[in-house]
Scaffold this active site. Structure first.
Site, PDB file in Angstrom:
ATOM      1  N   HIS A 265      11.626  36.626  48.529  1.00  0.00           N
ATOM      2  CA  HIS A 265      10.745  37.277  49.506  1.00  0.00           C
ATOM      3  C   HIS A 265      10.692  38.785  49.275  1.00  0.00           C
ATOM      4  O   HIS A 265       9.617  39.378  49.166  1.00  0.00           O
ATOM      5  CB  HIS A 265      11.268  36.974  50.920  1.00  0.00           C
ATOM      6  CG  HIS A 265      10.475  37.612  52.015  1.00  0.00           C
ATOM      7  ND1 HIS A 265       9.507  36.943  52.729  1.00  0.00           N
ATOM      8  CD2 HIS A 265      10.506  38.873  52.540  1.00  0.00           C
ATOM      9  CE1 HIS A 265       8.972  37.747  53.633  1.00  0.00           C
ATOM     10  NE2 HIS A 265       9.560  38.932  53.543  1.00  0.00           N
ATOM     11  N   GLU A 266      11.854  39.412  49.198  1.00  0.00           N
ATOM     12  CA  GLU A 266      11.893  40.871  49.038  1.00  0.00           C
ATOM     13  C   GLU A 266      11.345  41.299  47.676  1.00  0.00           C
ATOM     14  O   GLU A 266      10.795  42.399  47.541  1.00  0.00           O
ATOM     15  CB  GLU A 266      13.318  41.397  49.237  1.00  0.00           C
ATOM     16  CG  GLU A 266      13.917  41.120  50.612  1.00  0.00           C
ATOM     17  CD  GLU A 266      13.062  41.619  51.774  1.00  0.00           C
ATOM     18  OE1 GLU A 266      12.279  42.570  51.594  1.00  0.00           O
ATOM     19  OE2 GLU A 266      13.182  41.056  52.878  1.00  0.00           O
ATOM     20  N   HIS A 269       7.702  41.956  48.006  1.00  0.00           N
ATOM     21  CA  HIS A 269       7.459  43.321  48.491  1.00  0.00           C
ATOM     22  C   HIS A 269       7.586  44.317  47.338  1.00  0.00           C
ATOM     23  O   HIS A 269       6.773  45.229  47.177  1.00  0.00           O
ATOM     24  CB  HIS A 269       8.486  43.693  49.566  1.00  0.00           C
ATOM     25  CG  HIS A 269       8.219  43.132  50.919  1.00  0.00           C
ATOM     26  ND1 HIS A 269       7.032  43.342  51.595  1.00  0.00           N
ATOM     27  CD2 HIS A 269       8.993  42.380  51.752  1.00  0.00           C
ATOM     28  CE1 HIS A 269       7.099  42.746  52.780  1.00  0.00           C
ATOM     29  NE2 HIS A 269       8.272  42.151  52.901  1.00  0.00           N
ATOM     30  N   GLU A 295       3.335  41.953  53.715  1.00  0.00           N
ATOM     31  CA  GLU A 295       3.968  40.660  53.960  1.00  0.00           C
ATOM     32  C   GLU A 295       3.244  39.540  53.223  1.00  0.00           C
ATOM     33  O   GLU A 295       3.856  38.535  52.856  1.00  0.00           O
ATOM     34  CB  GLU A 295       4.028  40.373  55.461  1.00  0.00           C
ATOM     35  CG  GLU A 295       4.944  41.306  56.256  1.00  0.00           C
ATOM     36  CD  GLU A 295       6.393  41.298  55.778  1.00  0.00           C
ATOM     37  OE1 GLU A 295       6.808  40.344  55.067  1.00  0.00           O
ATOM     38  OE2 GLU A 295       7.124  42.260  56.109  1.00  0.00           O
TER      39      GLU A 295
END
Length: 494
Positions: A265-266, A269, A295
């Protein structure tokens, strides 16, 4: 066209470059206090960061900006320079609304609250956390009211605008209202379908081996370690700046699956940050467009790619070699597509995740309007969790209303970005597949870079040169269409 032909614009470029240098240091100060700083350094760090925030605010509100922005707009500029000038004006207008004294006070309160929250959450200490949150919430509401009056909007709309410019409570209530119409039935249908799937034990893994695996996966996703790093914090985040991206996650040695997907997930980003247009570094137009778009990139990595069969097949050998994991591909897919209502938002599956956002959206609106007191937040939380997911959180504050860092740092209005981001991600995938082919097939045939290349061309490299709506129209042919998200969930899970 050279900026030298417009000296007013060049003055602004130099000024905002200076602001970006101070914001660079602020971002690294945030990262350090979350990862490396000893607890005893908290008070002094909070004071230093508040002073820095006040200085950045003074640079963004200096009296010369208004006139210089107007003068720059009267001379020739390229379309991209006009976009940058518009972003300069937006930053100036947004900063000018709030007095520097409030910026300083809120920064101090946020640091104090967040630093205490780390231990208070761990110890399920709601009574210790409550007064810090009440103090911070008073300042958040003061800022919201000031912004609302200046912008002629509601206080909560004013907070939403900080993270998703142009988004309103009315728009969200329509989007989320539609979501509520079909999501509960879908959750039940998927759970019924998955009843026959066998349970199995997830192997334990040390934090060190999980970190090694995480770095391997980041390499697969194309993370540039020459311009970033991975560390541990109480709450996973992506910080730093485009040239020096700082990722963090947290590890559960009894269950590696959460920390791993947190890293994926990160990394989404981080890929957005590392892909921002180099030519516009240090300028407002070189920043990410909005938090919902941000996001969308993390959720594209985690949900669209990370929980897909092709990607799980790609990383399975790394799990075996680094963790000694004997999980089969079928079991790994089962783990990451299992739909089970749970307590923790960041660990939620793709289908129940929006329920966690619906809860927070309702809580934030009520907190800002004054309809909900901080003291009554745990009861409200438990009632909503029971209604949305059938889970009782009475007395479980650390896995209830204390679980997220956002409120502990005064960021109200951010949470809707997650579900908007999931919707944007599904829309990007739909457009991508029409253009370059099936994402699963591309990954299975070793062409993950083609997927990332499409995102780079259509999202990352655009920075803030386009509005959200214009970026969506240019890349997908339409503005936000939540129907793509519904179709994605039905296609994957039913």
């Amino acid at each position: 066209m050279s900026a030298n032909s417009n000296p007013h614009y060049q003055t602004l470029v130099n000024h905002f470059q200076s602001i970006s240098h101070f914001e660079h240091l602020s971002a690294l100060g945030d990262w350090d206090q979350a990862t490396m700083m000893p607890m005893g350094g908290g008070e002094a760090r909070g004071a230093a960061m508040a002073e820095l925030a006040k200085h950045i605010h003074s640079l963004k509100t200096t009296p010369m900006l208004s006139q210089t922005i107007n003068e720059a707009g009267e001379l020739p500029l390229t379309e991209q320079q006009k976009a940058n000038l518009a972003e300069m004006d937006y930053q100036y207008q947004q900063a000018s609304i709030v007095p520097g004294s409030l910026v300083e006070a809120k920064t101090k309160a946020a640091y104090r609250c967040e630093q205490a929250w780390r231990d208070q959450r761990k110890n399920n200490d709601w009574q210790g956390f409550k007064p810090n949150l009440e103090n911070l919430m008073t300042l958040v509401k003061e800022e919201a009211n000031i912004r609302a009056e200046a912008q002629n909007v509601s206080p909560y709309d004013a907070l939403l605008d900080k993270f998703e410019p142009g988004m309103t409570t009315a728009n969200l209530e329509q989007i989320f209202g539609n979501l509520k119409n079909w999501l509960p039935e879908l959750i039940q249908q998927v759970q019924d379908k998955q009843k026959s799937e066998a349970n199995f034990v997830i192997p334990s893994a040390s934090a060190e081996s999980q970190a090694k695996l995480g770095r391997e996966i980041m390499n697969i996703l194309g993370f540039d370690f020459n311009h970033g790093r991975l560390d541990i914090s109480s709450h996973p985040f992506c910080g730093g700046v485009a040239s020096d991206v700082r990722l963090t996650t947290r590890y559960d040695e009894a269950d590696f699956t959460s920390g791993l997907m947190g890293i994926v997930h990160e990394t989404g980003h981080a890929k957005y940050e590392q892909g921002l247009p180099i030519a516009w570094r240090g300028q407002p137009a070189g920043l990410a467009r909005s938090m919902a778009l941000h996001e969308s990139q993390s959720l594209f990595c985690e949900m669209q790619i990370g929980r897909g069969s092709a990607f799980l097949n790609l990383i399975e050998p790394h799990l075996s070699s680094i963790l000694g994991s004997q999980l089969t591909h079928e079991q790994l897919t089962n783990i990451y597509t299992r739909v089970t209502p749970g307590l923790i938002r960041v660990d939620a599956d793709e289908v129940t995740y929006p329920c966690h956002i619906l809860l927070r959206f309702e809580a934030e609106k009520a907190l800002v309007s004054g309809e909900l007191a901080v003291a009554d937040l745990p009861e409200f939380w438990s009632s909503q969790m029971q209604s949305l997911l059938g889970i009782n959180t009475d007395g479980d504050y650390k896995n209830g209303c204390m679980q997220d860092i956002h409120w502990a740092v005064g960021e109200l209005g951010y949470f809707p970005s997650y579900t908007l981001g999931a919707m944007y991600a599904a829309q990007f995938r739909n457009a991508m597949e029409k253009e370059i082919g099936c994402v699963e097939n591309l990954i299975a045939s070793g062409k993950l870079s083609s997927v990332m290349g499409w995102l780079n061309d259509n999202v990352w490299s655009q920075g803030s040169l386009l509005s959200v709506d214009d970026l969506m129209r240019q890349s997908t042919g339409e503005t936000l269409n939540p129907e793509h998200f519904r179709k994605h969930l039905i296609g994957r899970y039913l």
